[in-house]
Design an enzyme around this catalytic site. Sequence first.
Site, PDB file in Angstrom:
ATOM      1  N   ASP A 157       0.835  -1.198   0.000  1.00  0.00           N
ATOM      2  CA  ASP A 157       0.000   0.000   0.000  1.00  0.00           C
ATOM      3  C   ASP A 157       0.875   1.256   0.000  1.00  0.00           C
ATOM      4  OD1 ASP A 157      -2.026   1.807   0.391  1.00  0.00           O
ATOM      5  OD2 ASP A 157      -2.895   0.802   2.126  1.00  0.00           O
ATOM      6  N   ASP A 227     -10.599   4.123  -1.253  1.00  0.00           N
ATOM      7  CA  ASP A 227     -11.183   3.096  -0.382  1.00  0.00           C
ATOM      8  C   ASP A 227     -12.697   2.958  -0.523  1.00  0.00           C
ATOM      9  OD1 ASP A 227      -8.601   2.962   0.461  1.00  0.00           O
ATOM     10  OD2 ASP A 227      -9.053   3.173   2.596  1.00  0.00           O
TER      11      ASP A 227
HETATM   12  C1  GLA Z   1      -5.430   2.259   2.933  1.00  0.00           C
HETATM   13  C2  GLA Z   1      -5.977   1.126   2.061  1.00  0.00           C
HETATM   14  C3  GLA Z   1      -6.997   0.340   2.850  1.00  0.00           C
HETATM   15  C4  GLA Z   1      -6.361  -0.198   4.129  1.00  0.00           C
HETATM   16  C5  GLA Z   1      -5.765   0.948   4.936  1.00  0.00           C
HETATM   17  C6  GLA Z   1      -4.945   0.417   6.111  1.00  0.00           C
HETATM   18  O1  GLA Z   1      -6.417   3.209   3.196  1.00  0.00           O
HETATM   19  O2  GLA Z   1      -6.529   1.627   0.879  1.00  0.00           O
HETATM   20  O3  GLA Z   1      -7.514  -0.729   2.073  1.00  0.00           O
HETATM   21  O4  GLA Z   1      -5.387  -1.135   3.786  1.00  0.00           O
HETATM   22  O5  GLA Z   1      -4.908   1.743   4.136  1.00  0.00           O
HETATM   23  O6  GLA Z   1      -4.315   1.430   6.816  1.00  0.00           O
END
Ligand code: GLA
Length: 406
Positions: A157, A227
């Site tokens: 990520d 998200d």
């Molecule tokens: C980001 C990702 C999420 C999750 C969070 C965890 O926002 O897009 O899917 O993994 O980080 O902190």
Amino acid sequence: MRVLTSVSIAAFALASVAVTSQPPAQKTLSEEHATVARTPPMGWNSWNYFHRNVTEQDVKAAADAMVANGMRDAGYVYVNIDDTWEGTRNAEGVLSTNSKFPDMKGLADYVHSKGLKLGIYSSPGPKTCAGFAGSYGHEKQDADLYASWGIDYLKYDLCSYRSIMQKEAPNDKPAQMHMMIAAYTKMDKALKATGRPIVFSLCQYGWDAVWEWAPSVGGNLWRTTGDIQPNWNRIYAILEQQAGLAKYAGPGHWNDPDMLEVGNGRLTLAENRSHFSMWAMLAAPLLAGNDLPNMKPEVLKILTNRDVIAIDQDPLGQQAKRAYADGEVEVWTRHLEHGALAIAVLNAGADRYASHPFHLDLARLGLHGPQKGKNLWSGKEVTLTNDMPIEIASHDILLVRIPSPK
Ligand code: GLA
């Protein structure tokens, strides 16, 4: 969802449409990443329900539930720990887990003993999105650590790597993109060097047309958007961003419209059904994100609908395309193996199509004459005819599989 009676509906619960469970086509060694994600990965991820609070116990309970409730047998394999498992690095730079995950190797062994696989999470930046230790400068060390634990899946990520990009190439977008691609490539190489097959999941929110370059950095899947949240507006907004991306997906490399929210928040059953159906049409990874040990039976029924899962897992790996939209009713089609076709008619709007039912235009789907198939949510045989009136409740869906389209 109800199809009006001008449509011939024979009440054959056991329709002629069989769930396809072909063995995967022969693996080509050169397509290394295709060996771990020939079809979109299925499993569970901790983030959407537990967020920062996930513990080892929660992960074990999720694995237990997947075995007990039939999810494993329906195809769910990966049990993925998202952010907040990370501890600190020792003098040699080796990362430890924090107290919520006292024994990662033991947890991997436990998950493997259930016939499941374990996934983990990190960032190319120094910090993850939740502020825990990322892999920056420790990529090889971390990949080796994951392999030594028996990890099978990594979600990587971008998070704080954005600040590194901005710092090293201020306001130079092409240079920043170059850095980002290099960072993902670095981890891919480190993972491959371990010799352990590990699914590589890119998470950088769909920036810089990631679908165009993710496969070349070993990405088995890549997030296409920001998200997801457990509400219809967000789910629909994400769906809208998937139109046009079909050509980038295929065996071993998939668009990822984010993990499932089925069973979370206040989603209605219709919304859960539509969300699950559309993610299956999109050949999306099916990573449940709800509280598995405590879910309602009707939610489990959605998650384990084998006909819908078979659409997602179809060996051809051809993602659905939006055929057309009439206002807020959208018609998507997906080509399946043996010439079959899946058709989804989604009422994304707030209105019920009752007094003015939706009329399906088969010609716009390239179909001519009545089409016999199976309604995958009622389990009944259905014949779609041109201009047929279809009543679809708000946020609900008609999902049909046609074995031999004409
Ligand atoms: C980001 C990702 C999420 C999750 C969070 C965890 O926002 O897009 O899917 O993994 O980080 O902190």
